[in-house]
Write an enzyme that holds these catalytic residues in place. Structure first.
Site: not given
Ligand code: MG
Length: 441
Positions: A154, A128, A268-269, A130, A216, A299, A79, A75, A35-36
């Site tokens: 998150s 996660k 995811d980003n 989300h 994240h 992001k 997904r 996020c 994540d991130d």
């Molecule tokens: Mg993310």
């Protein structure tokens, strides 16, 4: 008079048939989703001090993409794109959900685990979600996953970072299991769950989807990992993720499942560089947001730093080792690729934005992905075709970059290449109309 010609199996033949492995047991799938995490956060993507030997090994034994795109630069839509194989706008999830969101990814969307269930897969989500958690119809266990352990959204969606009265809870399937008291334990606990799930699935095909909470913000490494990296607390968190990947792949090897398992690692980003001031609380430092490498933006933007992420595919015996692909691919392609590998037909009742990457991964054919679209919420701001990227943000001048020569998007060639601008602008407009016609607000 009809006679029955059916021959009865002897007991010996029956036992042999029952015990033999099925003629074509479909492969297992493990999708590990950071994540991130930015494009530059792994050693195999050029980070100068982080040590990520397990991910580096997966890359060295499989295929590593240099133009791998998350479906979105934040996020929830990212997904949605991975799990539906459809552009997040088309899938009806162009923005993030939060602690107070009612609803989520539209229930009319078909998710990858639902489609794999038809082929007898055991499915589990760890981490996660989300994509909505209230009402319960939006929970992972209602959307094709047999089991889920993790967070509904998150890890920053609690005070002091986000104003809400709702505590952050870990869920077990459809029930609130426990409050999150120490985020440092999330990665080790997710890893334990993953290893246990794989061990329980030894005899059946499985799909494990592991969207980590980290890196994240607020980042948090377990005590045993603190101070081990040369890149400070953020580095400790990334090296913990790498440790987790090592534990999971070691389990696959130990159970001799590795040659029948496609492992995918992505993010995811990109990193959260332009974070709002509210995030600089509770011990969070600006440098806890990692590295986009040489890319521009981060992001939440439609520059490469928001969308281009690490993308590693590992499947010994199917994907030749040591490949670095410069072709385009995306998390949107995961659903069609996994369905093809499992022998499940892509549903014909809706358009898909993903492509089957197997001929590229297995046979070295060019990637079927010829274009990629960059959206900001419900607005499509950019398109890439081949090396050319056209970007038209609201109120800004048109931009055109040649990403092979200029991956950092430093030299705007829009004035010099009007024919390319016109072609890509027309295609972007056409796709915008198509996608918004399918799903109106
Ligand atoms: Mg993310």
């Amino acid at each position: 008079m009809s006679s029955c010609n059916r021959r009865h199996f002897t007991r010996r033949e029956f036992l042999a048939a029952a015990l033999a492995p099925p003629a074509s047991r479909p492969p297992n799938f493990v999708v590990l989703f950071a994540d991130d995490m930015g494009y530059g956060d792994l050693a195999c993507y050029g980070h100068p001090t982080l040590r990520t030997p397990h991910l580096d090994r997966l890359a060295a034994e499989g295929m590593r993409f240099t133009s791998f795109y998350a479906a979105a630069s934040v996020c929830s839509p990212s997904r949605a794109g991975l799990l539906t194989g459809r552009h997040p706008i088309r899938a009806g999830q162009p923005g993030n959900t939060g602690p107070d969101t009612v609803g989520g990814l539209p229930l009319s969307e078909l998710l990858l685990p639902q489609l794999l269930k038809a082929r007898g897969y055991q499915t589990m989500a760890i981490g996660k979600w989300h994509l909505g958690f209230q009402p319960a119809a939006h929970l992972p266990t209602k959307r094709g996953f047999d089991r889920w352990f993790g967070l509904p959204y998150s890890n920053d969606m609690i005070p002091p970072w986000v104003k809400t009265d709702r505590p952050l809870h870990l869920y077990r399937n459809e029930d609130v299991a426990e409050p999150v008291t120490d985020q440092a334990n999330l990665t080790p606990r997710y890893t334990d769950e993953a290893v246990r799930f794989i061990r329980n699935c030894e005899t059946k095909p499985f799909f494990l989807y592991l969207p980590y909470a980290m890196p994240h913000l607020p980042v948090s490494a377990p005590p045993g990992m603190r101070g081990r990296s040369r890149a400070g607390h953020y580095g400790d968190v990334i090296e913990t993720l790498d440790w987790s990947v090592g534990e999971i792949t070691r389990t696959l090897q130990e159970l001799k499942l590795d040659r029948n398992t496609l492992v995918i690692f992505a993010s995811d980003n990109g990193p959260w560089h332009d974070l709002p001031p509210r995030m600089l609380a509770g011990g969070v430092e600006a440098w806890h947001t990692g590295s986009k490498g040489l890319l521009r933006g981060a992001k939440g933007t439609t520059y490469e730093g928001g969308f281009r992420v690490p993308g590693i595919f590992h499947w010994p015996g199917v994907i030749r080792p040591g490949q670095v692909s410069m072709d385009m691919a995306s998390t949107l392609d995961i659903l069609p690729t996994l369905l093809a590998a499992a022998g499940v037909a892509l549903p014909g009742d809706r358009p898909y934005d993903g492509h089957n990457l197997l001929p590229h991964l297995r046979d070295g054919k060019p990637s079927p992905r010829q274009e990629f679209f960059y959206a900001q919420g419900r607005t499509l701001e950019g398109i890439r075709q081949g090396p050319w990227k056209y970007r038209q943000a609201k109120g800004a001048a048109p931009e055109l970059y040649h990403l092979d020569r200029d991956p950092a998007e430093q030299y705007n060639l829009a004035a010099a290449e009007p024919a390319v601008v016109n072609r890509l602008a027309a295609r972007l407009q056409h796709f915008t109309q198509e996608i918004h016609a399918e799903r109106l607000p």
